[in-house]
Design a protein around this motif. Structure first.
Motif, PDB file in Angstrom:
ATOM      1  N   UNK D  62     -24.460  81.608 109.977  1.00  0.00           N
ATOM      2  CA  UNK D  62     -24.159  80.784 108.813  1.00  0.00           C
ATOM      3  C   UNK D  62     -25.284  80.902 107.799  1.00  0.00           C
ATOM      4  N   UNK D  63     -24.905  81.138 106.553  1.00  0.00           N
ATOM      5  CA  UNK D  63     -25.884  81.325 105.488  1.00  0.00           C
ATOM      6  C   UNK D  63     -26.048  79.984 104.750  1.00  0.00           C
ATOM      7  N   UNK D  64     -26.954  79.145 105.263  1.00  0.00           N
ATOM      8  CA  UNK D  64     -27.145  77.813 104.682  1.00  0.00           C
ATOM      9  C   UNK D  64     -27.981  77.895 103.407  1.00  0.00           C
ATOM     10  N   UNK D  65     -27.619  77.113 102.420  1.00  0.00           N
ATOM     11  CA  UNK D  65     -28.362  77.090 101.154  1.00  0.00           C
ATOM     12  C   UNK D  65     -29.591  76.195 101.305  1.00  0.00           C
ATOM     13  N   UNK D  66     -30.746  76.694 100.877  1.00  0.00           N
ATOM     14  CA  UNK D  66     -31.949  75.862 100.886  1.00  0.00           C
ATOM     15  C   UNK D  66     -32.382  75.476  99.473  1.00  0.00           C
ATOM     16  N   UNK D  67     -31.975  76.267  98.480  1.00  0.00           N
ATOM     17  CA  UNK D  67     -32.282  75.897  97.100  1.00  0.00           C
ATOM     18  C   UNK D  67     -31.283  76.553  96.168  1.00  0.00           C
ATOM     19  N   UNK D  68     -30.941  75.851  95.108  1.00  0.00           N
ATOM     20  CA  UNK D  68     -30.062  76.401  94.075  1.00  0.00           C
ATOM     21  C   UNK D  68     -30.617  75.997  92.723  1.00  0.00           C
ATOM     22  N   UNK D  69     -30.501  76.904  91.786  1.00  0.00           N
ATOM     23  CA  UNK D  69     -30.989  76.628  90.446  1.00  0.00           C
ATOM     24  C   UNK D  69     -30.043  77.285  89.456  1.00  0.00           C
ATOM     25  N   UNK D  70     -29.784  76.600  88.358  1.00  0.00           N
ATOM     26  CA  UNK D  70     -28.933  77.172  87.323  1.00  0.00           C
ATOM     27  C   UNK D  70     -29.456  76.760  85.950  1.00  0.00           C
ATOM     28  N   UNK D  71     -29.568  77.744  85.048  1.00  0.00           N
ATOM     29  CA  UNK D  71     -29.921  77.468  83.664  1.00  0.00           C
ATOM     30  C   UNK D  71     -28.670  77.710  82.830  1.00  0.00           C
ATOM     31  N   UNK D  72     -28.280  76.714  82.052  1.00  0.00           N
ATOM     32  CA  UNK D  72     -27.026  76.745  81.291  1.00  0.00           C
ATOM     33  C   UNK D  72     -27.338  77.125  79.851  1.00  0.00           C
ATOM     34  N   UNK D  73     -26.794  78.246  79.398  1.00  0.00           N
ATOM     35  CA  UNK D  73     -27.134  78.777  78.081  1.00  0.00           C
ATOM     36  C   UNK D  73     -26.042  78.535  77.056  1.00  0.00           C
ATOM     37  N   UNK D  74     -24.797  78.611  77.485  1.00  0.00           N
ATOM     38  CA  UNK D  74     -23.671  78.387  76.574  1.00  0.00           C
ATOM     39  C   UNK D  74     -22.513  77.916  77.440  1.00  0.00           C
ATOM     40  N   UNK D  75     -21.646  77.067  76.907  1.00  0.00           N
ATOM     41  CA  UNK D  75     -20.601  76.492  77.757  1.00  0.00           C
ATOM     42  C   UNK D  75     -19.485  77.495  78.070  1.00  0.00           C
ATOM     43  N   UNK D  76     -18.974  77.404  79.276  1.00  0.00           N
ATOM     44  CA  UNK D  76     -17.768  78.150  79.650  1.00  0.00           C
ATOM     45  C   UNK D  76     -16.575  77.269  79.335  1.00  0.00           C
ATOM     46  N   UNK D  77     -15.491  77.893  78.887  1.00  0.00           N
ATOM     47  CA  UNK D  77     -14.330  77.132  78.448  1.00  0.00           C
ATOM     48  C   UNK D  77     -13.081  77.525  79.231  1.00  0.00           C
ATOM     49  N   UNK D  78     -12.133  76.614  79.211  1.00  0.00           N
ATOM     50  CA  UNK D  78     -10.872  76.805  79.918  1.00  0.00           C
ATOM     51  C   UNK D  78     -10.236  78.159  79.589  1.00  0.00           C
TER      52      UNK D  78
END
Lengths: 144, 144, 144, 144
Positions: D62-78
């Motif tokens: 099992x590949x358990x997550x120990x850290x996640x990070x996200x930088x949001x630059x522009x919005x994704x839309x429907x």
């Protein structure tokens, strides 16, 4: 519960089960089938030449859900390829009904059946009539 | 990664893990911790006298996320009572940062730590300055 | 569609609408009502003295959904306080049915009605009979 | 924040934004980018010849997550088509790191960047070493 429609037009969309869609029972969480139904009807509407996004943005038309029903026959599992087969089973200028069959691709097996009923709303959230050209496009398969 | 803020003001919100939030590994799916952070910061802002819903609706102010980070220390499990402890760790008229600690209530155990960074947008999705009375309310604990 | 049950026992659970639960129509996405139904039935079962988590873990009993239905009467909105009123409307050693009414607390308004049908499965995912003490606890209000 | 990896191997997966993934700000809710990262890494691992589903089921890894990070630059839309570009940026027998770039396809635009760090667990949820053939397959692009 769900009678097959006689329109002969069932639009098929494929998707793969996401890890996020499973729950600790080891199968897909039951509410996610309604998300797949949404994908099925959006792709059906797109195939009829009417991207739903455009209907919302330019025509101010919103397809609000008034009822949803799903019968669960066999569990969907992580990483399976899923086929959502969608039909328009009713279409008036004010209301629509879509009927769905959800299958696994391999082995080919029916996992769920359901339908959703909708009414068209305008930007003010009031019930509205679909303009004739939209209604004609959405009903084309029913008229056969 | 996450330094404790010195403001001394950590707002606590409690929630119970939903079945929908688990995945087939038998624990909470990792993206759902960001949903809990959202609940933590909304409740913190409410406790400061500024319901976020009102800020959006009447002032046309949107707190857009520019960065999110989460460190996962121990898994959250179905039906556990979770404490989200939230602090404002930066606040200017244009930007905010919240820092979070997510714990299980029984046994008391830190499950995750993280932060989110935000900028204020107006109704046209342009960066904007927070009116002074809002900024003062959101920064009150930082000034101590 | 949904007849009121005559048991006289409707368990009420409260929750607040999360930002994550809304969609771009500005209201709660339709699949999330099924998540709220899950919360309603889990809390009802807990109120009857049977934490569902314990039934899964120690007795190896799983309450699989076989059908779900929801009628949407008015939209739920961000930050509203929601009341999920849940009743057991059928209970045999093999099957259960829950009926739900979902309301906003202020203003008090019915937003949705629905039901879910279930069967009991064992750890091998085979249909099973509920041990008598569990069945009695879950059916107590129906027998009145 | 996110340095481009030098491996030269970025696996690309495409998906279309679901209505369910938007929120009332009219864009994709921020936690859903982590769901897309999951899809990106699963498809990358599949492209390396190791279906993650098989690793869980047959090898008990099992590949358990120990850290996640996200930088949001522009919005994704429907309804936008999204490209998730994923690289293995670290791989030892005990730990992995994936780096992601999330773009809209039309117009081509970077929407977000992020990474996730993981550790391998066995069926007993203990840290474990990946068998050599798995580690070799997952590290092949890093060794170049």
């Amino acid at each position: 519960m769900v009678q097959p429609a006689n329109s002969g037009f069932a639009h098929e969309t494929r998707l793969r089960v996401r890890y996020a869609e499973t729950d600790q029972m080891g199968v897909v969480y039951y509410a996610n089938y309604l998300v797949w139904m949404e994908i099925g009807r959006v792709e059906l509407v797109r195939a009829l030449g009417l991207p739903y996004k455009v209907m919302e943005e330019t025509a101010g038309l919103y397809l609000a859900v008034t009822e949803a029903r799903c019968r669960y026959l066999a569990p969907a599992r992580y990483d399976q390829e899923i086929v959502v087969s969608t039909e328009v089973t009713k279409s008036t200028p004010r209301r629509m009904e879509f009927t769905y069959q959800i299958r696994s691709a391999d082995p080919e097996r029916v996992l769920a059946e359901g339908f959703t009923q909708h009414m068209w709303l305008n930007r003010e959230w009031r019930p509205t009539r679909l303009p004739e050209q939209y209604h004609a496009a959405l009903s084309v398969e029913l008229e056969k």
